[in-house]
Design an enzyme around this catalytic site. Structure first.
Site, PDB file in Angstrom:
ATOM      1  N   GLU A 167       3.975  11.058 -37.856  1.00  0.00           N
ATOM      2  CA  GLU A 167       3.624  11.465 -36.496  1.00  0.00           C
ATOM      3  C   GLU A 167       3.702  12.983 -36.289  1.00  0.00           C
ATOM      4  OE1 GLU A 167       5.749   9.217 -33.559  1.00  0.00           O
ATOM      5  OE2 GLU A 167       4.670   7.374 -34.037  1.00  0.00           O
ATOM      6  N   GLU A 268       4.029   1.079 -38.116  1.00  0.00           N
ATOM      7  CA  GLU A 268       4.848   0.552 -37.027  1.00  0.00           C
ATOM      8  C   GLU A 268       3.954  -0.319 -36.147  1.00  0.00           C
ATOM      9  OE1 GLU A 268       6.580   3.653 -34.666  1.00  0.00           O
ATOM     10  OE2 GLU A 268       7.619   4.620 -36.350  1.00  0.00           O
TER      11      GLU A 268
END
Length: 462
Positions: A167, A268
């Site tokens: 991220e 995720e």
């Protein structure tokens, strides 16, 4: 990691410190490894020998990022949780924070005995790329830590893959400029693995759940010369909120990536809105998705302040585990949706994509990557030496840490070594086949033969 944004914050606040020259990698005596076969990449899928491999796992970081603890460096912690992993029926865990100064033989061996692979994040809050000021943070001190993590986990056959970043690019448009540096790290990691003579563990990136630049990130990590491309692409996805395949928009995501050319999985997933029944598992294991996706990791195992966990651990090092409502639901979803038989409709060939062009959501206007810092080049042949661990000085604000001097030519990540580097006792000699050569197969059985040859000639990483 869907919790607190501590990685850039902690690292940015670190004091400015100098960088020390690492000592060469010290050869380690052989250690007991698990009996799991190494997982490899071919076409747009993962393979366990000649069998298609689907990631069916959980994200694992007891205590969250604020705890700054490596759960695989403590046998008490990992043994407690491996017992629960068996009950869940998972085959993979992802660990966000690793202490590269510690040994992991016992926990990795126990995980292998339980049939569980590990995806390792090569960064941690102290050693990472600063998304808003990436150039200074891409330095030799940072890469030394990344390479030390590779050294530590290369010897385990159940190391499934490495993440070069998590991220780093988010929904702030200026963060897209950091993608050049994340891709450079990916290139450097793949080259280091090859130059050190390690088995080629797949290296890729875990992207944020950002619709405005997800496709650009994916194309960016799979464009350019062979040495610059990732081995896979993963992204975090929280769009399935107790809904269904079409309502969540997953049908379009399959369509959008149908000709991507690399393995894709969810690093995720697990939206909390409207409760959780983990219907994602059924979709991921169905023929609606298996031709493009290779499974995913549910976020997350241990309950934290964000409320995503399925197991409550009163003390990080304690022995007790309380199963929460989501535990049995997730276990039931996995049991009801086993991995499909056959190849799942995978695509046997792989190809690069066109690099994304600059627009309002993507600010990169070049295809060139930063050159590896001169001070980091010696690490390729001499080894990273001892890792700084989780008590190190950090790298983002380090003084004279050795930064990139400009852009690299395409092909700079090509492996040149043809023999076992000194100080790497556990690595077999590299073969004449470039370690960055990507497998292109017609059928899985051809892949098996290639994997056997490469493994005998250059094993070491997973």
């Amino acid at each position: 990691m869907r919790s607190l944004a501590l990685v850039p914050v902690l690292a940015t606040m670190l004091p400015s410190l100098g960088t020390a020259t690492p000592s060469p990698t010290v050869a380690q005596p052989p250690t007991k490894r698990g009996s799991l076969p190494a997982v490899s990449v071919s076409g747009n899928a993962f393979w366990q020998n000649d069998k298609r491999f689907y990631i069916r796992g959980v994200d694992y970081q007891p205590g969250g990022s604020s705890a700054m603890a490596d759960p695989l460096a403590d046998t008490t912690i990992c043994s407690r949780d491996i017992d629960q992993f068996r009950k869940l029926g998972i085959n993979t865990i992802r660990v966000y924070i690793i202490d590269n100064s510690a040994r992991h033989d016992e926990c990795m061996g126990k995980l292998a005995d339980a049939g569980i692979y590990v995806i390792v994040d090569a960064n941690n809050p102290l050693y990472s790329i600063n998304r808003y000021d990436p150039a200074p943070s891409y330095n030799a001190k940072y890469l030394q830590s990344v390479f030390a993590t590779i050294d530590e986990f290369a010897k385990y056959e159940n190391t499934l893959a490495f993440f070069s970043g998590n991220e780093v690019v988010n929904d702030v448009v200026n963060s897209t400029l950091a993608a050049r540096y994340v891709k450079a790290v990916t290139r450097d990691m793949r080259k280091y693995i090859g130059e050190r003579g390690y088995r080629r563990v797949p290296v890729g990136y875990s992207a944020a759940d950002v619709g405005s630049n997800r496709r650009q990130q994916a194309d960016w990590m799979n464009c350019g010369s062979e040495d610059e491309r990732s081995d896979f692409f993963a992204f975090n996805d929280y769009s399935w909120c107790n809904s269904d395949f079409r309502t969540a928009g997953w049908d379009q995501k399959v369509k959008n990536f149908s000709d991507y050319g690399l393995p894709i999985f969810l690093s995720e997933y697990g939206c909390l809105t409207n409760g959780r029944d983990f219907g994602e598992v059924a979709a991921l294991m169905s023929d609606k998705m298996t031709s493009v996706y290779s499974g995913g990791l549910m976020y997350e195992y241990a309950m934290g302040d964000n409320g995503y966990g399925i197991a409550k651990i009163p003390s990080v090092k304690g022995s007790s585990v309380q199963k929460l409502d989501g535990f049995e639901k997730f276990a039931s979803a996995l049991a009801a949706n086993p991995p499909p038989e056959g190849d799942g409709g995978f695509v046997s060939t792989t190809h690069a994509n066109a690099c994304p062009t600059k627009d309002a959501n993507w600010l990169i206007d070049t295809t060139l990557l930063p050159a590896i810092p001169e001070q980091a080049k010696m690490l390729m042949m001499e080894g990273a030496g001892s890792g700084p661990g989780l008590g190190g000085d950090g790298s983002q604000n380090a003084v004279d840490a050795g930064t990139s001097s400009g852009d690299a030519e395409q092909g700079s990540g090509t492996v040149t070594s043809s023999s076992t580097p000194k100080g790497s006792e556990n690595a077999a000699p590299a073969t004449s086949t470039p370690a960055n050569a990507r497998a292109v197969v017609k059928i899985p059985l051809v892949l098996t033969g290639m994997v056997v040859v490469l493994t005998l000639g250059g094993s070491f990483l997973l």
